[in-house]
Design a protein around this motif. Structure first.
Motif, PDB file in Angstrom:
ATOM      1  N   GLY A   3       0.552   3.282   6.148  1.00 20.54           N
ATOM      2  CA  GLY A   3      -0.432   2.533   6.914  1.00 20.54           C
ATOM      3  C   GLY A   3       0.153   1.262   7.495  1.00 20.54           C
ATOM      4  O   GLY A   3       0.997   0.612   6.881  1.00 20.54           O
ATOM      5  N   ILE A   4      -0.288   0.925   8.715  1.00 21.32           N
ATOM      6  CA  ILE A   4       0.108  -0.323   9.361  1.00 21.32           C
ATOM      7  C   ILE A   4      -1.118  -0.867  10.084  1.00 21.32           C
ATOM      8  O   ILE A   4      -1.852  -0.117  10.737  1.00 21.32           O
ATOM      9  CB  ILE A   4       1.245  -0.124  10.383  1.00 21.32           C
ATOM     10  CG1 ILE A   4       2.561   0.211   9.686  1.00 21.32           C
ATOM     11  CG2 ILE A   4       1.428  -1.355  11.252  1.00 21.32           C
ATOM     12  CD1 ILE A   4       3.682   0.543  10.645  1.00 21.32           C
ATOM     13  N   ALA A   5      -1.353  -2.175   9.979  1.00 19.83           N
ATOM     14  CA  ALA A   5      -2.455  -2.793  10.708  1.00 19.83           C
ATOM     15  C   ALA A   5      -2.046  -4.169  11.195  1.00 19.83           C
ATOM     16  O   ALA A   5      -1.515  -4.977  10.424  1.00 19.83           O
ATOM     17  CB  ALA A   5      -3.695  -2.901   9.821  1.00 19.83           C
ATOM     18  N   ASN A  18       4.842   3.740   0.462  1.00 19.99           N
ATOM     19  CA  ASN A  18       4.902   4.912  -0.412  1.00 19.99           C
ATOM     20  C   ASN A  18       5.059   4.514  -1.880  1.00 19.99           C
ATOM     21  O   ASN A  18       4.694   5.265  -2.779  1.00 19.99           O
ATOM     22  CB  ASN A  18       6.089   5.805  -0.035  1.00 19.99           C
ATOM     23  CG  ASN A  18       6.247   6.020   1.450  1.00 19.99           C
ATOM     24  OD1 ASN A  18       6.132   5.089   2.231  1.00 19.99           O
ATOM     25  ND2 ASN A  18       6.532   7.241   1.839  1.00 19.99           N
ATOM     26  N   ASN A  19       5.616   3.329  -2.124  1.00 20.31           N
ATOM     27  CA  ASN A  19       5.996   2.937  -3.489  1.00 20.31           C
ATOM     28  C   ASN A  19       4.976   2.016  -4.155  1.00 20.31           C
ATOM     29  O   ASN A  19       5.324   1.210  -5.001  1.00 20.31           O
ATOM     30  CB  ASN A  19       7.361   2.259  -3.472  1.00 20.31           C
ATOM     31  CG  ASN A  19       7.367   0.998  -2.624  1.00 20.31           C
ATOM     32  OD1 ASN A  19       6.362   0.658  -2.006  1.00 20.31           O
ATOM     33  ND2 ASN A  19       8.496   0.309  -2.603  1.00 20.31           N
ATOM     34  N   GLY A  50       0.081   3.831  -7.553  1.00 21.12           N
ATOM     35  CA  GLY A  50       0.607   4.967  -6.804  1.00 21.12           C
ATOM     36  C   GLY A  50       0.714   4.590  -5.343  1.00 21.12           C
ATOM     37  O   GLY A  50       0.490   3.429  -4.977  1.00 21.12           O
ATOM     38  N   PRO A  51       1.043   5.540  -4.468  1.00 19.03           N
ATOM     39  CA  PRO A  51       1.177   5.240  -3.040  1.00 19.03           C
ATOM     40  C   PRO A  51      -0.089   4.621  -2.456  1.00 19.03           C
ATOM     41  O   PRO A  51      -1.198   4.935  -2.881  1.00 19.03           O
ATOM     42  CB  PRO A  51       1.455   6.618  -2.422  1.00 19.03           C
ATOM     43  CG  PRO A  51       2.003   7.441  -3.532  1.00 19.03           C
ATOM     44  CD  PRO A  51       1.322   6.954  -4.776  1.00 19.03           C
ATOM     45  N   ALA A  67      -6.246   1.049   0.560  1.00 23.56           N
ATOM     46  CA  ALA A  67      -6.701   2.155  -0.288  1.00 23.56           C
ATOM     47  C   ALA A  67      -5.510   2.953  -0.780  1.00 23.56           C
ATOM     48  O   ALA A  67      -4.488   3.059  -0.096  1.00 23.56           O
ATOM     49  CB  ALA A  67      -7.641   3.058   0.498  1.00 23.56           C
ATOM     50  N   GLY A  68      -5.654   3.553  -1.990  1.00 21.88           N
ATOM     51  CA  GLY A  68      -4.502   4.222  -2.565  1.00 21.88           C
ATOM     52  C   GLY A  68      -4.777   5.499  -3.328  1.00 21.88           C
ATOM     53  O   GLY A  68      -5.912   5.947  -3.479  1.00 21.88           O
ATOM     54  N   HIS A  69      -3.685   6.049  -3.819  1.00 20.00           N
ATOM     55  CA  HIS A  69      -3.707   7.289  -4.588  1.00 20.00           C
ATOM     56  C   HIS A  69      -4.448   7.124  -5.914  1.00 20.00           C
ATOM     57  O   HIS A  69      -4.950   8.101  -6.482  1.00 20.00           O
ATOM     58  CB  HIS A  69      -2.269   7.737  -4.858  1.00 20.00           C
ATOM     59  CG  HIS A  69      -2.152   9.038  -5.582  1.00 20.00           C
ATOM     60  ND1 HIS A  69      -2.348  10.254  -4.963  1.00 20.00           N
ATOM     61  CD2 HIS A  69      -1.861   9.319  -6.884  1.00 20.00           C
ATOM     62  CE1 HIS A  69      -2.187  11.226  -5.839  1.00 20.00           C
ATOM     63  NE2 HIS A  69      -1.896  10.695  -7.017  1.00 20.00           N
ATOM     64  N   ASP A  70      -4.554   5.896  -6.401  1.00 17.61           N
ATOM     65  CA  ASP A  70      -5.175   5.646  -7.703  1.00 17.61           C
ATOM     66  C   ASP A  70      -6.698   5.476  -7.622  1.00 17.61           C
ATOM     67  O   ASP A  70      -7.302   4.898  -8.518  1.00 17.61           O
ATOM     68  CB  ASP A  70      -4.541   4.439  -8.383  1.00 17.61           C
ATOM     69  CG  ASP A  70      -4.528   3.202  -7.492  1.00 17.61           C
ATOM     70  OD1 ASP A  70      -5.127   3.245  -6.408  1.00 17.61           O
ATOM     71  OD2 ASP A  70      -3.920   2.191  -7.895  1.00 17.61           O
TER      72      ASP A  70
END
Length: 305
Positions: A3-5, A18-19, A50-51, A67-70
């Motif tokens: 994501g980029i904003a 990603n990390n 997570g990512p 927002a993320g994977h978690d």
């Protein structure tokens, strides 16, 4: 990088990595070279396990949400472009049961919409985190876009079900459904002006531009862009709405025209060298930023219209 904003004033960029990190980048001008802009890292945040899949600025530039994977969405306050990293001032929304892939602010900045792999889309209060509406859709929801004014009570959403739904934020009822794509919907972008156009990016390798309120858009969409050789993961309009930038797994970013006589024709092509997950046009139209699987952000001068 997923994501980029750009901040509304164009002075900062925030990226989702990603990390599990979120990075704020400052942009600044050299007074001795007013036509040159420099970019430099400012701060990195480690709020996810997570990512991080998406990131967005509030319309007034005072807050950032990601927002993320978690399964959570984090909101921080921003003062004069500098994030206030006080955990007492951070809002964390945990209403989803699976990874949250997309997040967007309402045009007035009072609400946030978040979309998840659990098949739900939530609208919630941006100050308190109270859930205001929950909408269920088939499959994983990977893309969500809040319509700008004057249609600020409508949202577009899409994902693995391959259809794009336009729906009302007051009660969740569906206004229109676009079903011309043959692959997963990865990204959606409303045109920024009064025209009701949406660009949708898909695993089928196309970007399609269509009228959000035309019940027959499946049969007569405005255009289908087929310049990429693989899945298209991201799409963004130029501020003047004459061009679209799209990023693809094929490792390229394409800039193409949306008006005659350039309708759907490629005007610029950038070889990034790694799968492109996100593209974002600066608010003043001067720059384009892209993020790739190699965790590198590329920023370049946008072609002149």
């Amino acid at each position: 990088m997923y994501g980029i904003a750009w901040s509304p004033d164009g002075k900062h960029i925030i990226s989702a990595e990603n990390n599990s990190t979120v990075t704020l980048v400052d942009t600044f001008h050299d007074p001795d070279a007013p036509n040159k802009t420099y970019f430099g890292p400012s701060d990195t945040y480690l709020d996810h396990s997570g990512p991080v899949y998406d990131v967005t600025w509030s319309p007034d530039g005072t807050r950032v949400a990601w927002a993320g994977h978690d399964k959570i969405v984090v909101v921080i306050s921003v003062y004069d472009g500098v994030p206030t990293y006080n955990r007492n001032s951070i809002l964390t929304y945990g209403g989803h049961n699976a990874a949250v892939h997309a997040v967007a602010w309402s045009p007035d900045g009072t609400r946030i919409v978040s979309a998840s792999s659990d098949g739900t889309i939530h609208i919630w209060n941006a100050q308190t985190g109270k859930t205001l509406l929950t909408k269920n859709q088939e499959g994983e929801i990977l893309a969500v876009a809040w319509a700008p004014f004057p249609r600020g009570e409508h949202i577009a959403s899409g994902g693995t079900h391959k259809a794009v739904h336009i729906w009302d934020t007051t009660d969740g009822h569906t206004i229109n459904t676009y079903q011309k794509h043959t692959g997963t919907i990865f990204d959606l972008a409303w045109s920024s002006g009064s025209s009701p156009y949406i660009a949708s990016a898909s695993a089928d390798g196309t970007v399609q531009v269509w009228d959000a309120y035309d019940k027959h858009a499946d049969k007569k969409n405005i255009l289908t862009y087929t310049g990429h050789r693989d899945a298209v993961h991201s799409v963004t309009w130029s501020p003047d709405e004459t061009h679209i930038a799209s990023g693809s797994t094929d490792g390229t970013v394409h800039i193409w025209g949306t008006e005659d006589p350039m309708k759907g024709s490629t005007t610029s092509l950038y070889q990034v060298g790694s799968a492109v997950n996100v593209v974002a046009w600066s608010p003043d139209g001067s720059y384009i930023a892209s993020g790739s699987d190699n965790t590198i952000m590329n920023i370049w001068k946008a072609p002149k219209s």
